[in-house]
Design a protein around this motif. Structure first.
Motif, PDB file in Angstrom:
ATOM      1  N   HIS A  13      -8.622  -2.230  -6.248  1.00 58.46           N
ATOM      2  CA  HIS A  13      -7.553  -2.294  -5.113  1.00 58.46           C
ATOM      3  C   HIS A  13      -6.049  -1.831  -5.595  1.00 58.46           C
ATOM      4  O   HIS A  13      -5.427  -1.867  -4.720  1.00 58.46           O
ATOM      5  CB  HIS A  13      -7.586  -3.835  -4.665  1.00 58.46           C
ATOM      6  CG  HIS A  13      -8.701  -4.193  -4.017  1.00 58.46           C
ATOM      7  ND1 HIS A  13      -9.345  -3.652  -2.832  1.00 58.46           N
ATOM      8  CD2 HIS A  13      -9.857  -5.085  -4.253  1.00 58.46           C
ATOM      9  CE1 HIS A  13     -10.432  -4.117  -2.513  1.00 58.46           C
ATOM     10  NE2 HIS A  13     -10.740  -4.829  -3.171  1.00 58.46           N
TER      11      HIS A  13
ATOM     12  N   CYS B 211       0.770  -1.030   0.040  1.00 62.80           N
ATOM     13  CA  CYS B 211       0.162   0.098   0.026  1.00 62.80           C
ATOM     14  C   CYS B 211       0.813   1.206   0.141  1.00 62.80           C
ATOM     15  O   CYS B 211       1.587   1.543   0.939  1.00 62.80           O
ATOM     16  CB  CYS B 211      -0.752   0.056   1.329  1.00 62.80           C
ATOM     17  SG  CYS B 211      -2.546   0.018   0.724  1.00 62.80           S
TER      18      CYS B 211
ATOM     19  N   MET C 103      -4.659  -7.097  -1.772  1.00 59.72           N
ATOM     20  CA  MET C 103      -5.693  -7.871  -2.491  1.00 59.72           C
ATOM     21  C   MET C 103      -5.275  -8.887  -3.583  1.00 59.72           C
ATOM     22  O   MET C 103      -5.746  -9.817  -3.826  1.00 59.72           O
ATOM     23  CB  MET C 103      -6.722  -7.006  -2.626  1.00 59.72           C
ATOM     24  CG  MET C 103      -7.073  -5.925  -1.803  1.00 59.72           C
ATOM     25  SD  MET C 103      -7.612  -6.612  -0.146  1.00 59.72           S
ATOM     26  CE  MET C 103      -8.016  -5.122   0.825  1.00 59.72           C
TER      27      MET C 103
ATOM     28  N   ARG D 287      -5.675   4.745   2.961  1.00 60.17           N
ATOM     29  CA  ARG D 287      -5.576   3.292   3.043  1.00 60.17           C
ATOM     30  C   ARG D 287      -7.058   2.820   2.969  1.00 60.17           C
ATOM     31  O   ARG D 287      -7.334   1.867   2.530  1.00 60.17           O
ATOM     32  CB  ARG D 287      -4.905   3.266   4.473  1.00 60.17           C
ATOM     33  CG  ARG D 287      -5.221   1.747   5.103  1.00 60.17           C
ATOM     34  CD  ARG D 287      -4.524   1.576   6.253  1.00 60.17           C
ATOM     35  NE  ARG D 287      -4.878   0.331   7.133  1.00 60.17           N
ATOM     36  CZ  ARG D 287      -5.855   0.249   8.184  1.00 60.17           C
ATOM     37  NH1 ARG D 287      -6.446   1.221   8.352  1.00 60.17           N
ATOM     38  NH2 ARG D 287      -6.174  -0.678   8.576  1.00 60.17           N
TER      39      ARG D 287
ATOM     40  N   CYS E  64      -2.196  -3.507   5.966  1.00 57.84           N
ATOM     41  CA  CYS E  64      -2.690  -3.068   4.765  1.00 57.84           C
ATOM     42  C   CYS E  64      -2.456  -4.226   3.768  1.00 57.84           C
ATOM     43  O   CYS E  64      -1.612  -4.659   3.406  1.00 57.84           O
ATOM     44  CB  CYS E  64      -1.782  -2.062   4.210  1.00 57.84           C
ATOM     45  SG  CYS E  64      -2.368  -1.226   2.553  1.00 57.84           S
ATOM     46  N   ASP E  65      -3.843  -4.879   3.588  1.00 57.10           N
ATOM     47  CA  ASP E  65      -3.726  -6.183   2.875  1.00 57.10           C
ATOM     48  C   ASP E  65      -3.463  -5.959   1.496  1.00 57.10           C
ATOM     49  O   ASP E  65      -3.818  -4.983   0.612  1.00 57.10           O
ATOM     50  CB  ASP E  65      -4.865  -6.659   2.897  1.00 57.10           C
ATOM     51  CG  ASP E  65      -5.217  -7.581   4.242  1.00 57.10           C
ATOM     52  OD1 ASP E  65      -4.257  -7.335   4.891  1.00 57.10           O
ATOM     53  OD2 ASP E  65      -6.364  -8.036   4.325  1.00 57.10           O
TER      54      ASP E  65
ATOM     55  N   SER F  43     -10.164  -8.097   6.011  1.00 57.74           N
ATOM     56  CA  SER F  43      -9.361  -8.627   5.551  1.00 57.74           C
ATOM     57  C   SER F  43      -9.570  -9.353   4.354  1.00 57.74           C
ATOM     58  O   SER F  43     -10.611  -9.832   4.030  1.00 57.74           O
ATOM     59  CB  SER F  43      -8.524  -9.876   6.830  1.00 57.74           C
ATOM     60  OG  SER F  43      -7.737 -10.646   6.123  1.00 57.74           O
ATOM     61  N   SER F  44      -8.561  -9.844   3.564  1.00 58.31           N
ATOM     62  CA  SER F  44      -8.595 -10.599   2.225  1.00 58.31           C
ATOM     63  C   SER F  44      -8.915 -11.906   2.678  1.00 58.31           C
ATOM     64  O   SER F  44      -8.986 -12.618   1.804  1.00 58.31           O
ATOM     65  CB  SER F  44      -7.308 -10.449   1.443  1.00 58.31           C
ATOM     66  OG  SER F  44      -6.184 -10.942   2.151  1.00 58.31           O
TER      67      SER F  44
ATOM     68  N   VAL G 101      -8.562  -0.272   0.851  1.00 59.87           N
ATOM     69  CA  VAL G 101      -9.209  -1.492   1.107  1.00 59.87           C
ATOM     70  C   VAL G 101     -10.660  -1.585   0.960  1.00 59.87           C
ATOM     71  O   VAL G 101     -11.310  -2.518   0.924  1.00 59.87           O
ATOM     72  CB  VAL G 101      -8.858  -1.862   2.740  1.00 59.87           C
ATOM     73  CG1 VAL G 101      -7.244  -1.863   2.760  1.00 59.87           C
ATOM     74  CG2 VAL G 101      -9.484  -0.749   3.530  1.00 59.87           C
TER      75      VAL G 101
END
Length: 932
Positions: free
Chosen positions: A556, A20, A238, A784, A235-236, A370-371, A788
């Motif tokens: 994303h 991210c 994706m 952020r 910070c996923d 969350s992913s 997401v």
């Protein structure tokens, strides 16, 4: 993937990179070594700067807050100095008082090695405890324990109990990626020697960070704010685009899967029964693509990638759950008759399905999903999981090949549920089927078939709720447990609620299908569904998940691919913190002290940061010191029917006297226009270049990708450079220079934004953000959130982040605006729109601009006509004389007189992005009853 998540044991070689842009700053909050080593020191301990300056313990007291600070200062860093004989070194406060280290401008005073060596004779090893008020030194020996250091800290800070105090640092000799990975709260029995190799060497410094625990209101126990910070700031990635993996090239596999998905039309699936010859076997009995399909599929699905995933399923799923599931689905689609046979591929799909839907431990409404546990990611990520499964399910259902494999005892016995599924199945066949990739094209925004489906599905849902009130969400899980064969049908109803929620405004967290607890519950339910049942009854469910991606505003991948990186922001703020180590707010200090500011720009212009940041710093240096410390920005792309729009807007902005303006566009022709305007004003004798042209490099996947990227990608950088940021949409007629008015209003607020003439929700067509530590952290959190949560309209999120009129926007962190003050700009007399003007002729001098928008729809032709009428009447003006300014205001007056109206009070509420399918339900209130 979760940033920082460890790969499976197989693999030290599976290295992860942060994904991210900007946003990792929230996760990696840590202070710089304020008394520094060499300028060329490793980046790893320059990296974390923000929290030490932003979450000051003193701030709460100064502002009269009685709340406990959520955390004290951040990660530690270890500082070492060069010791080569005769080399000049920079020394730390361990050997000299501040006045001998720092000059009056915050610069470092260099000393010779001989003088340093003389001072080293009295060296006493110390551990520096980083706090937001500075560093507290504790003399130590090798045997000194963390527990003993904590006791010293408690004596220094008696307002905190010993139980509240925890000290954080990295493992012994951990550098590079291990610096952040190994940082954690330390146990009382750990010693200085176990954490610090050079504890007895002069001019080496060990630092630990002080964190203050918070009491859990429910349990009464003290909880670590360090771990809470890590959890809340994940910070996923994706799409797994930043993972360096020896298993598979995830980016290439994702592109191959997307290409395959686009080439597979719903109504013309490959006839797998005709193709029995299989090509290639990879690993343990993994069957791959039939020979006759090679010409169609080989370019999309690289057998080696899919095979590697299936060979190493646990490692691959740990790295990229959605990518692994996609690979397994591709293998099964091309080698199985609708999953009716029990094969290794089918078993792997089941396993990957469960792992991708593994519910996260998120319970608060403000927590980011969350992913691993957000079902809607099956449709919004770049991995086409939902689309592939939907087309496969439709194909299998049409051929009825599954019915004989699902025993009657395994089918849902509820007639009402079966009727409901049949109704929405028909509706999905008529609408959503045409939106799947390969089956037809979809509008980039507000495709009417989404609304047609919702209009057909709404009555079916209402009838189901009337017939089976026990299916309301509050009792759903208990009912599902008693009616296990109906799990797919109940999950379909829940996905429909989620789909309808995406078309309408926000609802109370307790009933919102987008609440993380609710999505986690849905994920748990879906994870229990067997593949055969999913393919037999899951077509509407999967089609809705796939179509949910068409309700998103952004992709994303928008910010991970940005041209500026988090390291750029960190580097600038680190440099700023070193210049003024005593500042309680680093960026406010930079913004108000021109010598510090210009020194920061000078260092940035020649530092190892992104080219655009160096370019901006060099550009800022051109202006004299008396130029207002604000940078305006605007952007344009596409076509509004007149190729001169950009040039005329930019010229008008410089005519009225904007001090600095950055124009952003992905289109080279508009950048050429920008360069031409800049040259014209240089030839007119401008003392410095007021206009900077910046090409934004972002692809259009969703409708607001270019806009949201251009609008916010440079905002954190400008704040980090000590510059306030102002934004003007390009469809604004700038009547007068608004700079001084904005600067004056910002004396009492951090953020300035317009709302609407007759509506309360914010419209950030005009923005002003004052440079400070707290606004930088706030902006990073907002960016952020946009990364997401792609369903959130940027203006709804902006409003919610400022705590203005939208109270329950999903995934907005709780109390994110606690330290941010907002002032809403006057849309009645100063910052005007086409909705109305509340002034009289005497108020005309207060009118600064006219935004060519309104709360009722406005067509492009009307907007273009009004814009060029104003421009044609005023562009020749140089803006330098009072006569010309009076003439410009007279032109504006003729436009405003027909708009004159009383401004309503109170204004009505509003929310961006409501679809026509739910408008009536929103109006009559039945929309909210759907989710009760």
């Amino acid at each position: 993937m979760n940033v920082g998540k460890t790969a499976a044991p197989a693999a030290d070689q599976f290295h992860r990179i942060s994904t991210c842009t900007y946003l990792q700053a929230v996760q990696q909050e840590a202070a710089p070594c304020l008394h520094f080593i060499r300028e060329a020191t490793t980046r790893d301990f320059i990296r974390m700067v923000f929290k030490a300056q932003f979450t000051l313990v003193s701030t709460a007291a100064e502002r009269g807050s009685s709340s406990q600070p959520s955390l004290a200062p951040p990660f530690p860093c270890w500082c070492a100095m060069a010791e080569e004989e005769g080399q000049e070194v920079i020394f730390t406060e361990n050997t000299a008082p501040d006045r001998e280290i720092w000059d009056e401008k915050g610069g470092l005073i260099k000393k010779g090695a001989a003088e340093i060596a003389e001072r080293d004779q009295d060296h006493v090893p110390e551990v520096k405890v980083l706090t937001t008020l500075g560093m507290f030194a504790v003399p130590v020996t090798a045997e000194t324990t963390i527990g003993e250091i904590r006791q010293k800290v408690q004596e220094w800070k008696p307002e905190y109990s010993l139980e509240q105090i925890e000290l954080v640092c990295k493992d012994k000799d951990a550098w590079g990626p291990l610096f952040n990975k190994t940082s954690r709260p330390r146990d009382d029995d750990e010693t200085v020697e176990s954490l610090w190799s050079d504890w007895d060497i002069p001019r080496r410094m060990m630092q630990v960070a002080l964190w203050i625990k918070e009491k859990n209101e429910e349990t009464g126990e003290w909880e670590s704010t360090f771990w809470k910070m890590l959890e809340e700031s994940k910070c996923d990635d994706m799409d797994c685009g930043s993972i360096r993996s020896s298993v598979v090239d995830w980016t290439r596999l994702q592109q191959s899967a997307a290409d395959f998905n686009r080439a597979w039309a719903l109504n013309a699936p490959p006839n797998l029964q005709e193709h029995t010859e299989m090509i290639g076997t990879i690993g343990s009995g993994v069957r791959m693509i039939s020979a006759k399909l090679v010409s169609v599929v080989e370019q999309y699905v690289r057998a080696v990638f899919v095979g590697r995933v299936l060979q190493l399923p646990v490692v691959a799923s740990d790295e990229c759950p959605l990518g692994s599931l996609t690979a397994a689905v591709l293998a099964l689609v091309c080698s199985s008759d609708c999953g009716t046979a029990s094969t290794r591929e089918a078993e792997l799909v089941e396993m990957f399905w469960r792992r991708a839907l593994q519910a996260s431990q998120l319970n608060g409404f403000g927590e980011v999903p969350s992913s691993e546990g957000a079902p809607w990611l099956l449709g919004t990520s770049a991995w086409p999981v939902a689309g592939l499964l939907a087309k496969w399910s439709s194909n299998c259902t049409r051929r009825s090949s599954l019915r004989q494999h699902v025993p009657a005892s395994g089918r849902c016995a509820s007639a009402k549920l079966n009727e409901f599924i049949a109704e929405i199945h028909v509706a999905a066949d008529r609408t959503l089927a045409a939106l799947l990739p390969g089956s037809g094209s979809a509008s980039l925004i507000f495709d009417s078939r989404l609304d047609f489906y919702a209009m057909a599905a709404l009555p079916a849902l209402r009838r189901l709720h009337e017939a089976l009130p026990e299916l309301r969400s509050s009792r759903q899980e208990a009912w599902t447990g008693q009616q296990d064969p109906c799990t797919t049908e109940v999950a379909t109803k829940e996905v429909l609620l989620l789909f309808l929620r995406l078309l309408g405004p926000t609802v109370h967290p307790g009933t919102d299908p987008l609440h993380p607890a609710r999505t986690a519950s849905l994920a748990k339910t879906l994870a229990t569904v067997r593949l055969q049942r999913l393919l037999e009854k899951g077509w509407p469910l999967l089609a809705m998940l796939a179509a949910s991606g068409l309700t998103t505003w952004r992709s994303h991948g928008l910010y991970p691919s940005a041209q500026v990186k988090v390291s750029d922001v960190e580097a600038v703020v680190s440099t700023a913190a070193i210049q003024d180590p005593g500042a309680t707010d680093v960026l406010e200090a930079v913004a108000t002290q021109r010598s510090l500011q210009r020194n920061l720009w000078q260092k940035t212009s020649s530092s190892d940061v992104s080219p655009i940041l160096r370019q901006i710093a060099t550009w800022l240096l051109e202006a004299p010191d008396d130029v207002p410390q604000v940078v305006f920005m605007t952007m344009f792309f596409g076509d509004l029917g007149n190729a001169t729009w950009v040039a005329r807007f930019l010229d008008r902005a410089l005519v009225v006297g904007l001090p600095r303006l950055i124009f952003v566009s992905p289109d080279q022709e508009y950048l050429d226009d920008c360069a031409d305007v800049a040259q014209v004003w240089k030839d007119r004798g401008d003392a410095y270049s007021r206009l900077l042209c910046f090409r934004s490099l972002s692809t259009v996947v969703r409708p607001y990708d270019i806009n949201n990227y251009a609008k916010f990608v440079l905002l954190p950088l400008l704040l980090a450079l000590g510059m306030s940021y102002a934004w003007l949409d390009v469809d604004i007629f700038v009547a007068q220079n608004p700079t001084q008015r904005l600067v004056d209003l910002a004396q009492e607020a951090d953020v300035l934004t317009t709302d609407h003439f007759d509506e309360t929700c914010l419209n950030h067509g005009v923005i002003y953000v004052k440079a400070s530590d707290r606004t930088l952290m706030w902006v990073l959190s907002y960016i952020r959130w946009m990364h997401v949560y792609p369903f959130g309209h940027d203006q709804n999120g902006w409003d919610a982040f400022l705590g203005h009129s939208i109270k329950f926007e999903p995934s907005v962190p709780a109390k994110v605006n606690a330290n941010i003050t907002l002032r809403v700009l006057d849309t009645g007399k100063e910052f005007l729109t086409l909705t109305g003007w509340a002034g009289e002729d005497a108020d005309l001098p207060a009118a600064l601009l006219l935004h060519l928008t309104r709360t009722t729809p406005i067509g492009v032709m009307e907007k273009r006509t009004r814009f060029f009428e104003l421009m044609d009447s005023t562009l020749a003006s140089s803006g330098s004389s009072s006569d010309e300014r009076r003439r410009d205001l007279e032109v504006l007056r003729r436009t405003l007189i027909p708009l004159r109206a009383s401004q309503p009070s109170p204004k009505r509420s509003c929310y961006e992005g409501i679809h026509v399918a739910v408008e009536q339900a929103v109006t009559d209130g039945s929309y909210w009853h759907l989710f009760e």
